[in-house]
Design an enzyme around this catalytic site. Structure first.
Site, PDB file in Angstrom:
ATOM      1  N   CYS A  21       0.848  -1.189   0.000  1.00 48.11           N
ATOM      2  CA  CYS A  21       0.000   0.000   0.000  1.00 48.11           C
ATOM      3  C   CYS A  21       0.881   1.234   0.000  1.00 48.11           C
ATOM      4  O   CYS A  21       1.907   1.292   0.684  1.00 48.11           O
ATOM      5  CB  CYS A  21      -0.970  -0.017   1.179  1.00 48.11           C
ATOM      6  SG  CYS A  21      -0.506   0.984   2.583  1.00 48.11           S
ATOM      7  N   GLU A  22       0.510   2.179  -0.831  1.00 51.07           N
ATOM      8  CA  GLU A  22       1.362   3.360  -1.001  1.00 51.07           C
ATOM      9  C   GLU A  22       1.262   4.329   0.168  1.00 51.07           C
ATOM     10  O   GLU A  22       2.054   5.248   0.279  1.00 51.07           O
ATOM     11  CB  GLU A  22       1.030   4.069  -2.318  1.00 51.07           C
ATOM     12  CG  GLU A  22      -0.332   4.720  -2.366  1.00 51.07           C
ATOM     13  CD  GLU A  22      -0.585   5.370  -3.734  1.00 51.07           C
ATOM     14  OE1 GLU A  22       0.158   5.075  -4.679  1.00 51.07           O
ATOM     15  OE2 GLU A  22      -1.536   6.167  -3.823  1.00 51.07           O
ATOM     16  N   HIS A  23       0.294   4.121   1.037  1.00 56.55           N
ATOM     17  CA  HIS A  23       0.151   5.032   2.172  1.00 56.55           C
ATOM     18  C   HIS A  23       1.043   4.659   3.344  1.00 56.55           C
ATOM     19  O   HIS A  23       1.461   5.519   4.105  1.00 56.55           O
ATOM     20  CB  HIS A  23      -1.310   5.054   2.648  1.00 56.55           C
ATOM     21  CG  HIS A  23      -2.254   5.525   1.601  1.00 56.55           C
ATOM     22  ND1 HIS A  23      -3.507   4.984   1.409  1.00 56.55           N
ATOM     23  CD2 HIS A  23      -2.120   6.470   0.652  1.00 56.55           C
ATOM     24  CE1 HIS A  23      -4.091   5.595   0.393  1.00 56.55           C
ATOM     25  NE2 HIS A  23      -3.273   6.492  -0.081  1.00 56.55           N
ATOM     26  N   HIS A  24       1.284   3.353   3.508  1.00 51.25           N
ATOM     27  CA  HIS A  24       2.060   2.901   4.668  1.00 51.25           C
ATOM     28  C   HIS A  24       3.256   2.026   4.308  1.00 51.25           C
ATOM     29  O   HIS A  24       3.988   1.601   5.198  1.00 51.25           O
ATOM     30  CB  HIS A  24       1.149   2.105   5.627  1.00 51.25           C
ATOM     31  CG  HIS A  24      -0.045   2.874   6.117  1.00 51.25           C
ATOM     32  ND1 HIS A  24      -1.272   2.821   5.497  1.00 51.25           N
ATOM     33  CD2 HIS A  24      -0.183   3.720   7.166  1.00 51.25           C
ATOM     34  CE1 HIS A  24      -2.131   3.597   6.147  1.00 51.25           C
ATOM     35  NE2 HIS A  24      -1.496   4.163   7.156  1.00 51.25           N
ATOM     36  N   GLN A  26      -5.589  -0.435  -3.773  1.00 52.38           N
ATOM     37  CA  GLN A  26      -6.240  -1.606  -4.369  1.00 52.38           C
ATOM     38  C   GLN A  26      -7.140  -1.236  -5.550  1.00 52.38           C
ATOM     39  O   GLN A  26      -7.230  -1.968  -6.528  1.00 52.38           O
ATOM     40  CB  GLN A  26      -7.039  -2.333  -3.279  1.00 52.38           C
ATOM     41  CG  GLN A  26      -7.558  -3.697  -3.730  1.00 52.38           C
ATOM     42  CD  GLN A  26      -8.287  -4.411  -2.605  1.00 52.38           C
ATOM     43  OE1 GLN A  26      -7.906  -4.299  -1.443  1.00 52.38           O
ATOM     44  NE2 GLN A  26      -9.330  -5.139  -2.944  1.00 52.38           N
ATOM     45  N   HIS A  69      -5.365  -5.988   4.233  1.00 52.36           N
ATOM     46  CA  HIS A  69      -4.377  -4.914   4.299  1.00 52.36           C
ATOM     47  C   HIS A  69      -3.733  -4.923   5.672  1.00 52.36           C
ATOM     48  O   HIS A  69      -4.409  -4.711   6.684  1.00 52.36           O
ATOM     49  CB  HIS A  69      -5.048  -3.560   4.061  1.00 52.36           C
ATOM     50  CG  HIS A  69      -5.502  -3.353   2.650  1.00 52.36           C
ATOM     51  ND1 HIS A  69      -4.996  -2.372   1.846  1.00 52.36           N
ATOM     52  CD2 HIS A  69      -6.397  -4.034   1.901  1.00 52.36           C
ATOM     53  CE1 HIS A  69      -5.567  -2.439   0.655  1.00 52.36           C
ATOM     54  NE2 HIS A  69      -6.427  -3.432   0.656  1.00 52.36           N
ATOM     55  N   CYS A  77      -1.881  -2.774   6.888  1.00 49.10           N
ATOM     56  CA  CYS A  77      -1.948  -1.450   7.531  1.00 49.10           C
ATOM     57  C   CYS A  77      -3.245  -1.306   8.322  1.00 49.10           C
ATOM     58  O   CYS A  77      -3.349  -0.450   9.193  1.00 49.10           O
ATOM     59  CB  CYS A  77      -1.791  -0.333   6.507  1.00 49.10           C
ATOM     60  SG  CYS A  77      -3.060  -0.281   5.244  1.00 49.10           S
TER      61      CYS A  77
HETATM   62 ZN   LIG Z   1      -2.159   1.486   3.962  1.00 52.01          ZN
END
Ligand SMILES: [Zn+2]
Length: 201
Positions: A71-74, A112, A140, A142
């Site tokens: 995931c690009e956020h975490h 996703q 996920h 995260c």
């Molecule tokens: Zn994430």
């Protein structure tokens, strides 16, 4: 990259010089290079010699394709199953190439939804089928590791193009054939099941 990992270990309160961590920067770099190798993949090369002209116009389904992405956020993993279907006009893709195609887009920093759309869009571009459907169900880390959601919750995303978007019967036939592991309501109520997407913290 290895200097950055040493700095990261240090910032986390670790001693990058202790025995167990000595080779960690090297390993982490190698792991990240592999997990993001999709940026350098050439789609046409991946599909090379695997687009065939056929006289077949029924639904082609490849289901339960395992995938692993970040995931690009975490920068934490999300992983699960991908189900792909299309209805050919004149061309089909060699069946073994579909999981390869999923890998190309999964091995990048992703959300996703975009991953799902990229797989569907690429199949649409390459063989101009009557329709393409991609459904992805994923856990996920995260969410589950941070206790954001119940550990067993899946995020389900879908991309329906052409006949799968326009024809409810075609769409239902596909959904029936893949029999989602997650509860059916999660599919219709997508907003409730999406992980991470749009999340800021
Ligand atoms: Zn994430």
């Amino acid at each position: 990259m290895q200097d950055l990992i040493r700095k990261l270990l240090s910032d986390l309160g670790e001693d990058p010089g202790r025995e167990g961590l000595l080779n960690t920067p090297k390993r982490v770099e190698k792991a990240y290079r592999f997990l993001t190798s999709g940026y350098h993949a050439d789609i046409d090369q991946v599909l090379n010699n695997a687009l065939f002209t056929v006289d077949y116009s029924e639904m082609v389904i490849v289901k339960d394709i395992d995938f692993y992405s970040l995931c690009e956020h975490h920068l934490l993993p999300f992983f699960g199953k991908c189900h792909v279907a299309y209805i050919p006009t004149t061309k089909v893709i060699g069946l073994s190439k579909i999981p390869r195609l999923v890998d190309v887009f999964a091995r990048r920093l992703q959300v996703q939804e975009r991953l799902t759309n990229q797989i569907a869009g690429t199949i649409g571009d390459k063989i101009a089928p009557l329709g393409v459907a991609v459904v992805m169900e994923a856990t996920h880390l995260c969410m589950s590791m941070r206790g954001v959601e119940k550990q067993n919750s899946f995020a389900v995303t879908s991309a329906m193009l052409g006949a799968f978007r326009d024809n409810a019967r075609t769409r239902m036939e596909f959904l029936e054939l893949i029999k989602l592991r997650s509860a059916a309501p999660a599919f219709t109520d997508r907003s409730a099941s999406l992980a991470c997407i749009g999340e800021e913290d």
